[in-house]
Design an enzyme around this catalytic site. Sequence first.
Site, PDB file in Angstrom:
ATOM      1  CG  ASN A 143      -3.986  -7.076  -0.966  1.00  0.00           C
ATOM      2  OD1 ASN A 143      -3.866  -6.590   0.162  1.00  0.00           O
ATOM      3  ND2 ASN A 143      -4.306  -8.338  -1.157  1.00  0.00           N
TER       4      ASN A 143
ATOM      5  CG  ASP B 293      -7.337  -7.036   1.605  1.00  0.00           C
ATOM      6  OD1 ASP B 293      -6.460  -7.791   2.047  1.00  0.00           O
ATOM      7  OD2 ASP B 293      -7.141  -5.830   1.395  1.00  0.00           O
TER       8      ASP B 293
ATOM      9  CB  THR C 270      -3.636  -0.632  -1.383  1.00  0.00           C
ATOM     10  OG1 THR C 270      -2.937  -1.869  -1.292  1.00  0.00           O
ATOM     11  CG2 THR C 270      -5.130  -0.887  -1.376  1.00  0.00           C
TER      12      THR C 270
ATOM     13  CB  THR D 208      -0.879  -0.053   1.271  1.00  0.00           C
ATOM     14  OG1 THR D 208      -1.516  -1.325   1.323  1.00  0.00           O
ATOM     15  CG2 THR D 208      -1.922   1.024   1.313  1.00  0.00           C
TER      16      THR D 208
ATOM     17  CB  SER E 146      -9.278  -1.830   3.618  1.00  0.00           C
ATOM     18  OG  SER E 146      -8.033  -1.152   3.666  1.00  0.00           O
TER      19      SER E 146
ATOM     20  N   GLY F 224       1.197  -1.052   4.861  1.00  0.00           N
ATOM     21  CA  GLY F 224       1.690  -2.082   5.762  1.00  0.00           C
ATOM     22  C   GLY F 224       0.742  -3.217   6.047  1.00  0.00           C
ATOM     23  N   GLY F 225      -0.326  -3.391   5.243  1.00  0.00           N
ATOM     24  CA  GLY F 225      -1.224  -4.514   5.488  1.00  0.00           C
ATOM     25  C   GLY F 225      -1.822  -4.448   6.885  1.00  0.00           C
TER      26      GLY F 225
END
Length: 566
Positions: A397, A419, A395, A377, A448, A469-470
Amino acid sequence: MMNNYIKLALLLALPVCFNPAPADAQSTSNAAKYRNGMVVCAYPDAARVGADVLKKGGNAVDAAVAVQFALAVTLPEAGNVGGGGFMVYRSASGKTAALDFREKAPSAANVNMYLDSAGNIISNKSLYTHQASGVPGSVDGMEQAHKKYGSLSWASLVQPAIDLARKGFKITARLAHDLNRQQAMFRKLNPGKSYLVKDTEWQEGDILIQEDLAKTLEQIRDKGREGFYGGKVAGQIVAEMKDGKGLITLTDLQNYRAVWRTPLIGKYKQYKVITMPPPSSGGLALLQLLRSVEDYPLSRWGYNRDSTVQLMVEAERRVYADRSKYLGDPDFYKVPVDSLLKPAYITGRLKNFSWDAATSSSAIQPGAFVGYESDQTTHFSIVDKQGNAVSITTTLNDSFGSKIFVGGAGFLLNNEMDDFSSKPGVPNMYGLVGGKANSIQPGKRMLSSMTPTILEKNGKLFMVVGTPGGSTIITSVFQTILDVVEFGQDAQQAVSSKRFHHQWLPDVVEVEKDAINNEVHNKLQQKGYMIKDSGPIGRVDAIVVTADGYYEGGADPRGDDTKQGW
Protein backbone atom coordinates in the site's frame (compact mmCIF):
# COMPACT_ATOMS: atom_id res chain seq x y z
CA MET A 1 -28.47 1.75 -40.10
CA MET A 2 -29.99 4.62 -38.15
CA ASN A 3 -27.46 4.07 -35.34
CA ASN A 4 -24.64 4.38 -37.85
CA TYR A 5 -26.03 7.69 -39.15
CA ILE A 6 -26.32 9.00 -35.60
CA LYS A 7 -22.74 7.93 -34.79
CA LEU A 8 -21.46 9.60 -37.97
CA ALA A 9 -23.32 12.81 -37.13
CA LEU A 10 -21.86 12.84 -33.64
CA LEU A 11 -18.33 12.35 -34.94
CA LEU A 12 -18.73 15.14 -37.48
CA ALA A 13 -19.89 17.44 -34.70
CA LEU A 14 -16.85 16.77 -32.55
CA PRO A 15 -14.07 19.34 -32.28
CA VAL A 16 -11.44 18.74 -34.91
CA CYS A 17 -7.82 18.57 -33.88
CA PHE A 18 -5.52 17.77 -36.79
CA ASN A 19 -2.36 18.80 -34.97
CA PRO A 20 0.18 16.00 -34.55
CA ALA A 21 1.55 15.14 -31.14
CA PRO A 22 3.90 17.79 -29.74
CA ALA A 23 7.51 17.03 -30.61
CA ASP A 24 8.46 16.55 -26.95
CA ALA A 25 5.45 14.41 -26.05
CA GLN A 26 7.00 11.09 -26.97
CA SER A 27 10.36 10.01 -25.63
CA THR A 28 13.04 8.69 -27.94
CA SER A 29 12.56 4.97 -28.35
CA ASN A 30 14.90 2.59 -26.55
CA ALA A 31 12.84 -0.52 -27.04
CA ALA A 32 15.25 -3.40 -27.55
CA LYS A 33 13.62 -6.49 -29.06
CA TYR A 34 14.05 -10.09 -27.95
CA ARG A 35 12.76 -13.36 -29.32
CA ASN A 36 12.95 -15.82 -26.42
CA GLY A 37 11.52 -14.04 -23.40
CA MET A 38 11.41 -10.83 -21.42
CA VAL A 39 11.08 -9.55 -17.86
CA VAL A 40 10.27 -5.94 -17.03
CA CYS A 41 10.19 -5.05 -13.34
CA ALA A 42 11.04 -2.37 -10.82
CA TYR A 43 14.61 -3.27 -9.83
CA PRO A 44 17.66 -4.38 -11.87
CA ASP A 45 18.68 -7.34 -9.68
CA ALA A 46 15.13 -8.72 -9.69
CA ALA A 47 14.92 -8.40 -13.48
CA ARG A 48 18.16 -10.34 -13.77
CA VAL A 49 16.79 -13.09 -11.51
CA GLY A 50 13.67 -13.43 -13.66
CA ALA A 51 15.64 -13.47 -16.93
CA ASP A 52 17.97 -16.15 -15.54
CA VAL A 53 14.94 -18.35 -14.76
CA LEU A 54 13.71 -17.99 -18.35
CA LYS A 55 17.14 -18.85 -19.73
CA LYS A 56 17.21 -22.02 -17.60
CA GLY A 57 13.99 -23.17 -19.23
CA GLY A 58 11.55 -21.85 -16.70
CA ASN A 59 8.22 -20.49 -17.88
CA ALA A 60 6.63 -17.09 -17.21
CA VAL A 61 5.08 -18.19 -13.91
CA ASP A 62 8.40 -19.65 -12.69
CA ALA A 63 10.03 -16.31 -13.45
CA ALA A 64 7.19 -14.44 -11.76
CA VAL A 65 7.65 -16.40 -8.52
CA ALA A 66 11.39 -15.71 -8.54
CA VAL A 67 10.88 -12.02 -9.30
CA GLN A 68 8.24 -11.63 -6.56
CA PHE A 69 10.62 -12.92 -3.88
CA ALA A 70 13.61 -11.05 -5.31
CA LEU A 71 11.63 -7.79 -5.16
CA ALA A 72 10.82 -8.53 -1.51
CA VAL A 73 14.58 -8.12 -0.95
CA THR A 74 15.59 -5.44 -3.44
CA LEU A 75 12.51 -3.17 -3.39
CA PRO A 76 11.51 -2.95 0.28
CA GLU A 77 9.13 -0.03 -0.32
CA ALA A 78 6.81 -2.24 -2.39
CA GLY A 79 8.19 -5.72 -3.04
CA ASN A 80 7.02 -7.98 -0.28
CA VAL A 81 6.21 -11.17 1.49
CA GLY A 82 4.04 -9.18 3.92
CA GLY A 83 1.61 -7.77 1.36
CA GLY A 84 -0.54 -9.06 -1.47
CA GLY A 85 -1.56 -8.53 -5.07
CA PHE A 86 -3.16 -9.77 -8.26
CA MET A 87 -1.99 -11.89 -11.19
CA VAL A 88 -3.45 -12.07 -14.69
CA TYR A 89 -2.22 -15.01 -16.78
CA ARG A 90 -2.53 -15.95 -20.44
CA SER A 91 -1.07 -19.20 -21.73
CA ALA A 92 0.55 -19.51 -25.12
CA SER A 93 -2.60 -21.27 -26.31
CA GLY A 94 -4.82 -18.40 -25.17
CA LYS A 95 -6.20 -19.81 -21.90
CA THR A 96 -6.60 -17.18 -19.19
CA ALA A 97 -6.73 -17.04 -15.40
CA ALA A 98 -6.72 -14.47 -12.61
CA LEU A 99 -5.28 -15.02 -9.13
CA ASP A 100 -6.41 -12.85 -6.23
CA PHE A 101 -3.82 -12.90 -3.44
CA ARG A 102 -5.05 -9.62 -1.96
CA GLU A 103 -4.76 -9.20 1.80
CA LYS A 104 -7.79 -9.81 4.04
CA ALA A 105 -9.10 -8.05 7.12
CA PRO A 106 -8.28 -9.94 10.35
CA SER A 107 -11.14 -11.76 12.07
CA ALA A 108 -11.13 -9.16 14.87
CA ALA A 109 -11.59 -6.23 12.47
CA ASN A 110 -14.81 -4.22 12.60
CA VAL A 111 -16.48 -1.46 10.63
CA ASN A 112 -15.75 1.27 13.19
CA MET A 113 -12.21 0.26 14.16
CA TYR A 114 -10.62 3.51 12.97
CA LEU A 115 -13.23 5.87 14.46
CA ASP A 116 -13.21 7.61 17.83
CA SER A 117 -16.19 7.84 20.20
CA ALA A 118 -17.53 10.81 18.22
CA GLY A 119 -17.42 8.86 14.96
CA ASN A 120 -14.42 10.72 13.55
CA ILE A 121 -11.46 9.00 11.92
CA ILE A 122 -8.43 8.61 14.20
CA SER A 123 -5.51 10.09 12.33
CA ASN A 124 -2.95 7.56 10.98
CA LYS A 125 -4.46 4.57 12.80
CA SER A 126 -5.14 2.86 9.45
CA LEU A 127 -1.66 3.76 8.22
CA TYR A 128 1.15 3.53 10.78
CA THR A 129 0.02 1.14 13.51
CA HIS A 130 -0.08 -2.63 13.85
CA GLN A 131 -3.85 -2.42 13.29
CA ALA A 132 -3.22 -1.08 9.77
CA SER A 133 -2.21 -4.50 8.46
CA GLY A 134 -4.31 -7.01 6.62
CA VAL A 135 -3.46 -10.72 6.56
CA PRO A 136 -0.71 -11.07 3.91
CA GLY A 137 -1.38 -13.00 0.71
CA SER A 138 1.81 -12.93 -1.35
CA VAL A 139 3.37 -16.21 -0.21
CA ASP A 140 0.20 -18.25 -0.63
CA GLY A 141 -0.44 -16.58 -3.97
CA MET A 142 2.98 -17.49 -5.31
CA GLU A 143 2.65 -21.07 -4.11
CA GLN A 144 -0.77 -21.47 -5.76
CA ALA A 145 0.51 -19.97 -9.03
CA HIS A 146 3.51 -22.30 -8.97
CA LYS A 147 1.47 -25.41 -8.20
CA LYS A 148 -0.87 -24.71 -11.11
CA TYR A 149 1.56 -23.50 -13.76
CA GLY A 150 5.18 -23.77 -12.57
CA SER A 151 7.74 -26.13 -14.09
CA LEU A 152 10.97 -25.60 -12.12
CA SER A 153 11.34 -26.54 -8.46
CA TRP A 154 9.97 -24.15 -5.83
CA ALA A 155 13.27 -24.11 -3.93
CA SER A 156 15.23 -23.07 -7.01
CA LEU A 157 12.90 -20.09 -7.52
CA VAL A 158 13.14 -18.80 -3.93
CA GLN A 159 16.90 -19.33 -3.60
CA PRO A 160 17.99 -16.27 -5.64
CA ALA A 161 16.11 -14.01 -3.22
CA ILE A 162 17.82 -15.70 -0.27
CA ASP A 163 21.20 -15.08 -1.89
CA LEU A 164 20.37 -11.40 -2.47
CA ALA A 165 19.28 -10.98 1.14
CA ARG A 166 22.24 -12.81 2.71
CA LYS A 167 25.08 -11.69 0.45
CA GLY A 168 23.61 -8.26 -0.16
CA PHE A 169 23.24 -6.18 -3.30
CA LYS A 170 24.33 -2.70 -4.37
CA ILE A 171 21.58 -0.17 -3.85
CA THR A 172 20.71 2.46 -6.44
CA ALA A 173 20.72 6.21 -5.84
CA ARG A 174 16.92 6.15 -5.81
CA LEU A 175 16.71 3.42 -3.16
CA ALA A 176 19.35 5.22 -1.07
CA HIS A 177 17.23 8.38 -1.21
CA ASP A 178 14.07 6.49 -0.23
CA LEU A 179 15.79 4.75 2.69
CA ASN A 180 17.23 8.03 3.98
CA ARG A 181 13.83 9.69 3.79
CA GLN A 182 12.28 6.99 6.01
CA GLN A 183 14.96 6.76 8.72
CA ALA A 184 13.06 8.78 11.32
CA MET A 185 9.85 6.76 10.84
CA PHE A 186 11.70 3.43 10.92
CA ARG A 187 13.30 4.35 14.24
CA LYS A 188 10.08 5.74 15.72
CA LEU A 189 7.90 2.77 14.83
CA ASN A 190 10.46 0.02 15.44
CA PRO A 191 12.09 0.48 18.85
CA GLY A 192 14.79 -2.12 19.42
CA LYS A 193 14.99 -3.08 15.73
CA SER A 194 17.66 -2.05 13.27
CA TYR A 195 16.21 -3.03 9.90
CA LEU A 196 17.09 -0.66 7.02
CA VAL A 197 18.55 1.93 9.41
CA LYS A 198 22.11 3.22 9.35
CA ASP A 199 24.16 5.60 11.50
CA THR A 200 25.26 7.49 8.39
CA GLU A 201 23.29 8.25 5.27
CA TRP A 202 22.78 5.53 2.71
CA GLN A 203 24.75 6.10 -0.49
CA GLU A 204 24.45 4.71 -3.99
CA GLY A 205 26.53 1.53 -4.19
CA ASP A 206 26.16 0.63 -0.50
CA ILE A 207 25.63 -3.08 0.10
CA LEU A 208 22.28 -3.89 1.75
CA ILE A 209 22.34 -7.16 3.70
CA GLN A 210 19.14 -8.53 5.33
CA GLU A 211 20.00 -11.68 7.30
CA ASP A 212 16.67 -12.03 9.14
CA LEU A 213 14.81 -11.73 5.85
CA ALA A 214 17.08 -14.41 4.39
CA LYS A 215 16.08 -16.74 7.25
CA THR A 216 12.39 -16.04 6.60
CA LEU A 217 12.85 -16.82 2.91
CA GLU A 218 14.63 -20.07 3.83
CA GLN A 219 11.54 -21.14 5.77
CA ILE A 220 9.43 -20.35 2.69
CA ARG A 221 11.88 -22.19 0.42
CA ASP A 222 11.85 -25.31 2.56
CA LYS A 223 8.20 -25.43 3.68
CA GLY A 224 6.24 -23.41 1.14
CA ARG A 225 3.21 -21.57 2.51
CA GLU A 226 3.54 -23.39 5.84
CA GLY A 227 6.94 -21.73 6.24
CA PHE A 228 5.13 -18.40 6.43
CA TYR A 229 1.60 -19.06 7.70
CA GLY A 230 2.78 -21.57 10.31
CA GLY A 231 5.88 -22.44 12.30
CA LYS A 232 8.57 -19.95 13.29
CA VAL A 233 7.61 -17.09 10.98
CA ALA A 234 3.92 -17.20 11.91
CA GLY A 235 4.96 -17.14 15.56
CA GLN A 236 7.05 -14.04 14.91
CA ILE A 237 4.14 -12.31 13.18
CA VAL A 238 1.76 -13.11 16.04
CA ALA A 239 4.31 -11.95 18.62
CA GLU A 240 4.75 -8.69 16.73
CA MET A 241 0.98 -8.20 16.69
CA LYS A 242 0.74 -8.77 20.44
CA ASP A 243 3.55 -6.31 21.11
CA GLY A 244 1.83 -3.62 19.04
CA LYS A 245 -1.81 -4.42 19.86
CA GLY A 246 -2.39 -5.61 16.31
CA LEU A 247 -5.20 -7.90 15.23
CA ILE A 248 -3.70 -10.68 13.09
CA THR A 249 -3.84 -14.07 14.86
CA LEU A 250 -2.37 -17.47 14.07
CA THR A 251 -5.83 -18.58 12.98
CA ASP A 252 -6.04 -15.65 10.55
CA LEU A 253 -2.73 -16.69 9.03
CA GLN A 254 -3.58 -20.37 8.73
CA ASN A 255 -7.00 -19.64 7.24
CA TYR A 256 -5.69 -17.35 4.49
CA ARG A 257 -6.08 -18.63 0.95
CA ALA A 258 -5.58 -16.88 -2.37
CA VAL A 259 -8.54 -17.20 -4.75
CA TRP A 260 -8.64 -18.08 -8.46
CA ARG A 261 -11.13 -15.83 -10.20
CA THR A 262 -12.46 -15.52 -13.72
CA PRO A 263 -10.71 -12.65 -15.53
CA LEU A 264 -12.74 -9.76 -16.86
CA ILE A 265 -12.60 -9.81 -20.64
CA GLY A 266 -13.65 -6.97 -22.91
CA LYS A 267 -12.86 -5.51 -26.31
CA TYR A 268 -11.38 -2.28 -27.56
CA LYS A 269 -11.67 -2.14 -31.34
CA GLN A 270 -9.70 -5.16 -32.61
CA TYR A 271 -8.08 -5.81 -29.23
CA LYS A 272 -9.18 -8.30 -26.60
CA VAL A 273 -8.54 -6.97 -23.08
CA ILE A 274 -7.92 -9.50 -20.29
CA THR A 275 -7.83 -7.89 -16.87
CA MET A 276 -8.46 -8.31 -13.15
CA PRO A 277 -11.99 -8.62 -11.70
CA PRO A 278 -13.11 -7.32 -8.26
CA PRO A 279 -11.86 -6.87 -5.60
CA SER A 280 -9.72 -4.99 -8.06
CA SER A 281 -11.57 -1.90 -9.23
CA GLY A 282 -8.90 -1.46 -11.87
CA GLY A 283 -9.97 -3.99 -14.47
CA LEU A 284 -13.61 -2.97 -14.51
CA ALA A 285 -12.72 0.72 -14.55
CA LEU A 286 -10.24 0.17 -17.39
CA LEU A 287 -12.88 -1.55 -19.53
CA GLN A 288 -15.33 1.27 -18.81
CA LEU A 289 -12.75 3.88 -19.78
CA LEU A 290 -11.78 2.15 -23.01
CA ARG A 291 -15.42 1.73 -23.99
CA SER A 292 -16.11 5.39 -23.16
CA VAL A 293 -13.57 6.66 -25.71
CA GLU A 294 -13.77 3.88 -28.32
CA ASP A 295 -16.06 5.68 -30.78
CA TYR A 296 -14.04 8.90 -30.84
CA PRO A 297 -11.21 9.62 -33.32
CA LEU A 298 -8.37 9.80 -30.80
CA SER A 299 -5.63 8.95 -33.28
CA ARG A 300 -6.79 11.78 -35.55
CA TRP A 301 -6.91 14.26 -32.68
CA GLY A 302 -3.44 13.29 -31.50
CA TYR A 303 -1.51 12.45 -28.35
CA ASN A 304 -2.41 14.68 -25.35
CA ARG A 305 -4.20 17.29 -27.48
CA ASP A 306 -6.99 19.32 -25.89
CA SER A 307 -9.88 17.20 -27.23
CA THR A 308 -8.09 13.97 -26.32
CA VAL A 309 -7.35 15.08 -22.77
CA GLN A 310 -10.82 16.55 -22.25
CA LEU A 311 -12.60 13.37 -23.33
CA MET A 312 -10.36 11.13 -21.22
CA VAL A 313 -10.78 13.32 -18.13
CA GLU A 314 -14.57 13.34 -18.46
CA ALA A 315 -14.61 9.57 -18.82
CA GLU A 316 -12.34 9.20 -15.77
CA ARG A 317 -14.55 11.52 -13.72
CA ARG A 318 -17.57 9.28 -14.24
CA VAL A 319 -15.80 5.96 -13.85
CA TYR A 320 -14.24 6.94 -10.51
CA ALA A 321 -17.67 8.10 -9.29
CA ASP A 322 -19.00 4.61 -10.05
CA ARG A 323 -16.01 3.10 -8.26
CA SER A 324 -16.89 4.94 -5.06
CA LYS A 325 -20.28 3.22 -4.76
CA TYR A 326 -20.30 -0.07 -6.57
CA LEU A 327 -16.90 -1.73 -6.11
CA GLY A 328 -15.85 -4.05 -3.30
CA ASP A 329 -15.00 -7.67 -2.42
CA PRO A 330 -17.34 -9.88 -4.49
CA ASP A 331 -17.26 -12.54 -1.77
CA PHE A 332 -19.06 -10.08 0.52
CA TYR A 333 -20.86 -7.74 -1.85
CA LYS A 334 -22.75 -8.19 -5.12
CA VAL A 335 -20.71 -6.07 -7.51
CA PRO A 336 -22.91 -5.20 -10.55
CA VAL A 337 -20.20 -5.96 -13.10
CA ASP A 338 -22.52 -6.72 -16.01
CA SER A 339 -24.56 -3.55 -15.49
CA LEU A 340 -21.48 -1.35 -15.22
CA LEU A 341 -20.08 -2.76 -18.46
CA LYS A 342 -23.22 -2.47 -20.60
CA PRO A 343 -22.40 -0.28 -23.62
CA ALA A 344 -25.63 1.69 -23.26
CA TYR A 345 -24.84 2.47 -19.63
CA ILE A 346 -21.28 3.60 -20.39
CA THR A 347 -22.21 5.82 -23.34
CA GLY A 348 -25.15 7.20 -21.38
CA ARG A 349 -22.82 8.40 -18.64
CA LEU A 350 -21.28 10.89 -21.07
CA LYS A 351 -24.62 12.40 -22.17
CA ASN A 352 -24.20 15.46 -19.96
CA PHE A 353 -20.68 16.09 -21.20
CA SER A 354 -20.16 19.35 -23.12
CA TRP A 355 -17.13 20.24 -25.23
CA ASP A 356 -17.62 23.86 -24.20
CA ALA A 357 -17.01 23.51 -20.47
CA ALA A 358 -15.75 21.15 -17.80
CA THR A 359 -18.32 19.07 -15.98
CA SER A 360 -18.20 19.78 -12.27
CA SER A 361 -17.61 16.67 -10.19
CA SER A 362 -20.31 17.92 -7.82
CA ALA A 363 -22.74 17.40 -10.71
CA ILE A 364 -21.62 13.80 -11.20
CA GLN A 365 -22.88 11.00 -8.98
CA PRO A 366 -22.47 7.26 -9.30
CA GLY A 367 -24.67 6.01 -12.12
CA ALA A 368 -28.00 4.25 -11.66
CA PHE A 369 -29.40 1.23 -13.46
CA VAL A 370 -32.30 -1.17 -13.19
CA GLY A 371 -31.85 -4.11 -10.83
CA TYR A 372 -29.09 -2.72 -8.64
CA GLU A 373 -29.26 -3.82 -5.01
CA SER A 374 -23.56 -0.78 -4.03
CA ASP A 375 1.39 4.49 -3.12
CA GLN A 376 3.23 2.11 -2.94
CA THR A 377 2.94 -0.78 -5.27
CA THR A 378 5.08 -2.53 -7.83
CA HIS A 379 4.32 -4.25 -11.10
CA PHE A 380 6.11 -6.72 -13.34
CA SER A 381 5.36 -8.07 -16.80
CA ILE A 382 6.84 -11.35 -18.06
CA VAL A 383 6.62 -13.33 -21.30
CA ASP A 384 8.47 -16.60 -21.94
CA LYS A 385 9.77 -18.27 -25.11
CA GLN A 386 6.55 -20.20 -25.66
CA GLY A 387 4.40 -17.07 -25.36
CA ASN A 388 2.96 -17.59 -21.87
CA ALA A 389 2.39 -14.19 -20.26
CA VAL A 390 2.07 -12.98 -16.67
CA SER A 391 1.03 -9.56 -15.42
CA ILE A 392 1.41 -9.12 -11.65
CA THR A 393 0.85 -6.08 -9.46
CA THR A 394 1.76 -6.44 -5.81
CA THR A 395 1.80 -4.02 -2.91
CA LEU A 396 2.28 -3.00 0.71
CA ASN A 397 0.00 0.00 0.00
CA ASP A 398 2.01 3.01 1.21
CA SER A 399 5.73 3.27 0.50
CA PHE A 400 7.31 0.74 2.90
CA GLY A 401 3.77 -0.18 4.02
CA SER A 402 3.08 0.54 7.69
CA LYS A 403 6.85 1.01 8.14
CA ILE A 404 6.65 -1.59 10.92
CA PHE A 405 8.90 -4.64 10.70
CA VAL A 406 8.18 -8.11 12.07
CA GLY A 407 10.81 -8.58 14.74
CA GLY A 408 13.17 -11.45 13.98
CA ALA A 409 11.66 -12.00 10.52
CA GLY A 410 12.99 -8.85 8.87
CA PHE A 411 10.07 -7.95 6.62
CA LEU A 412 7.62 -5.06 6.56
CA LEU A 413 3.93 -5.23 7.42
CA ASN A 414 1.43 -3.76 4.96
CA ASN A 415 -1.04 -0.98 5.72
CA GLU A 416 -3.70 -2.21 3.33
CA MET A 417 -6.53 -1.68 5.82
CA ASP A 418 -6.48 1.95 4.70
CA ASP A 419 -7.83 0.75 1.35
CA PHE A 420 -11.15 0.01 3.02
CA SER A 421 -13.67 2.81 3.41
CA SER A 422 -13.05 3.65 7.07
CA LYS A 423 -16.01 6.03 6.98
CA PRO A 424 -18.39 6.54 4.03
CA GLY A 425 -17.49 9.64 2.02
CA VAL A 426 -14.17 10.26 3.79
CA PRO A 427 -11.13 9.89 1.47
CA ASN A 428 -8.29 7.48 2.13
CA MET A 429 -4.59 8.32 1.71
CA TYR A 430 -5.02 8.47 -2.09
CA GLY A 431 -8.04 10.78 -1.91
CA LEU A 432 -10.42 7.97 -2.92
CA VAL A 433 -13.83 7.86 -1.30
CA GLY A 434 -16.00 4.80 -0.79
CA GLY A 435 -19.08 3.47 0.94
CA LYS A 436 -20.83 0.31 2.04
CA ALA A 437 -19.42 -1.86 -0.75
CA ASN A 438 -15.91 -1.35 0.61
CA SER A 439 -16.67 -1.16 4.33
CA ILE A 440 -14.53 -3.13 6.81
CA GLN A 441 -15.67 -6.68 7.63
CA PRO A 442 -13.72 -9.60 9.11
CA GLY A 443 -12.16 -11.76 6.40
CA LYS A 444 -13.01 -9.29 3.64
CA ARG A 445 -10.56 -8.20 0.95
CA MET A 446 -10.13 -4.45 0.60
CA LEU A 447 -10.80 -2.77 -2.74
CA SER A 448 -7.77 -2.09 -4.90
CA SER A 449 -6.88 -0.02 -7.96
CA MET A 450 -4.28 -2.53 -9.19
CA THR A 451 -4.83 -3.25 -12.88
CA PRO A 452 -2.62 -6.04 -14.24
CA THR A 453 -3.72 -6.47 -17.85
CA ILE A 454 -2.97 -8.48 -20.99
CA LEU A 455 -4.11 -7.61 -24.53
CA GLU A 456 -4.58 -9.83 -27.56
CA LYS A 457 -4.71 -8.72 -31.19
CA ASN A 458 -6.22 -11.03 -33.79
CA GLY A 459 -6.14 -13.90 -31.31
CA LYS A 460 -2.45 -13.51 -30.52
CA LEU A 461 -0.62 -12.05 -27.52
CA PHE A 462 -0.08 -8.33 -28.06
CA MET A 463 0.66 -6.51 -24.79
CA VAL A 464 1.35 -7.12 -21.09
CA VAL A 465 1.00 -4.04 -18.91
CA GLY A 466 0.53 -2.72 -15.38
CA THR A 467 1.83 -0.18 -12.90
CA PRO A 468 2.01 0.94 -9.28
CA GLY A 469 0.63 4.32 -8.28
CA GLY A 470 -2.36 4.07 -5.94
CA SER A 471 -5.40 5.73 -7.45
CA THR A 472 -3.41 6.66 -10.59
CA ILE A 473 -2.87 3.01 -11.54
CA ILE A 474 -6.07 2.78 -13.58
CA THR A 475 -5.50 5.95 -15.58
CA SER A 476 -1.82 5.14 -16.16
CA VAL A 477 -2.67 1.74 -17.67
CA PHE A 478 -5.48 3.35 -19.68
CA GLN A 479 -3.16 5.98 -21.13
CA THR A 480 -0.33 3.54 -21.85
CA ILE A 481 -2.64 1.27 -23.83
CA LEU A 482 -3.92 4.24 -25.86
CA ASP A 483 -0.37 5.48 -26.42
CA VAL A 484 0.41 2.18 -28.13
CA VAL A 485 -2.81 1.35 -29.98
CA GLU A 486 -3.96 4.88 -30.92
CA PHE A 487 -0.82 7.01 -31.06
CA GLY A 488 1.66 4.53 -32.50
CA GLN A 489 4.17 4.59 -29.68
CA ASP A 490 6.41 1.60 -29.05
CA ALA A 491 6.66 -0.02 -25.63
CA GLN A 492 9.40 2.24 -24.29
CA GLN A 493 7.87 5.44 -25.63
CA ALA A 494 4.49 4.53 -24.15
CA VAL A 495 5.73 3.91 -20.62
CA SER A 496 7.96 7.00 -20.76
CA SER A 497 5.28 9.36 -22.07
CA LYS A 498 4.03 12.00 -19.67
CA ARG A 499 0.68 11.36 -18.01
CA PHE A 500 -2.32 13.12 -16.45
CA HIS A 501 -4.93 11.90 -13.97
CA HIS A 502 -8.45 12.68 -12.76
CA GLN A 503 -10.37 10.65 -10.18
CA TRP A 504 -13.70 12.50 -9.70
CA LEU A 505 -12.80 13.78 -6.25
CA PRO A 506 -10.93 16.01 -5.70
CA ASP A 507 -12.04 17.82 -8.88
CA VAL A 508 -8.52 18.42 -10.17
CA VAL A 509 -6.62 17.28 -13.25
CA GLU A 510 -3.14 16.30 -12.08
CA VAL A 511 -0.59 16.75 -14.85
CA GLU A 512 3.05 15.72 -15.03
CA LYS A 513 5.52 18.35 -16.19
CA ASP A 514 5.43 18.69 -20.00
CA ALA A 515 2.51 16.27 -20.33
CA ILE A 516 0.55 18.96 -22.16
CA ASN A 517 1.82 22.04 -23.94
CA ASN A 518 0.86 25.63 -23.07
CA GLU A 519 -1.78 25.83 -25.78
CA VAL A 520 -3.61 22.75 -24.50
CA HIS A 521 -3.19 23.89 -20.90
CA ASN A 522 -4.76 27.27 -21.63
CA LYS A 523 -7.66 25.83 -23.64
CA LEU A 524 -8.57 23.43 -20.83
CA GLN A 525 -8.30 26.12 -18.17
CA GLN A 526 -10.58 28.40 -20.17
CA LYS A 527 -13.19 25.64 -20.17
CA GLY A 528 -13.06 25.44 -16.40
CA TYR A 529 -10.68 22.55 -15.76
CA MET A 530 -8.60 22.99 -12.62
CA ILE A 531 -5.10 21.83 -13.59
CA LYS A 532 -2.51 21.02 -10.97
CA ASP A 533 1.16 20.22 -11.52
CA SER A 534 2.00 16.73 -10.36
CA GLY A 535 5.06 14.70 -9.54
CA PRO A 536 5.64 11.40 -11.34
CA ILE A 537 2.45 9.47 -12.15
CA GLY A 538 2.83 5.68 -12.26
CA ARG A 539 5.80 3.46 -13.05
CA VAL A 540 4.49 1.39 -15.92
CA ASP A 541 6.23 -1.81 -17.01
CA ALA A 542 5.05 -3.20 -20.33
CA ILE A 543 5.87 -5.71 -23.04
CA VAL A 544 4.55 -5.37 -26.59
CA VAL A 545 4.75 -8.13 -29.18
CA THR A 546 5.84 -6.57 -32.47
CA ALA A 547 4.41 -7.41 -35.89
CA ASP A 548 7.44 -9.63 -36.58
CA GLY A 549 6.99 -11.57 -33.34
CA TYR A 550 9.65 -10.00 -31.14
CA TYR A 551 9.17 -8.95 -27.50
CA GLU A 552 9.65 -5.23 -27.04
CA GLY A 553 10.00 -3.99 -23.46
CA GLY A 554 9.18 -0.69 -21.85
CA ALA A 555 10.70 0.02 -18.41
CA ASP A 556 9.47 3.21 -16.76
CA PRO A 557 12.27 5.79 -16.30
CA ARG A 558 10.43 7.24 -13.29
CA GLY A 559 11.92 4.43 -11.19
CA ASP A 560 14.76 1.91 -11.27
CA ASP A 561 12.65 -0.21 -13.60
CA THR A 562 14.63 -2.54 -15.82
CA LYS A 563 13.93 -4.75 -18.83
CA GLN A 564 15.87 -7.91 -19.51
CA GLY A 565 15.35 -10.30 -22.38
CA TRP A 566 17.12 -12.93 -24.39
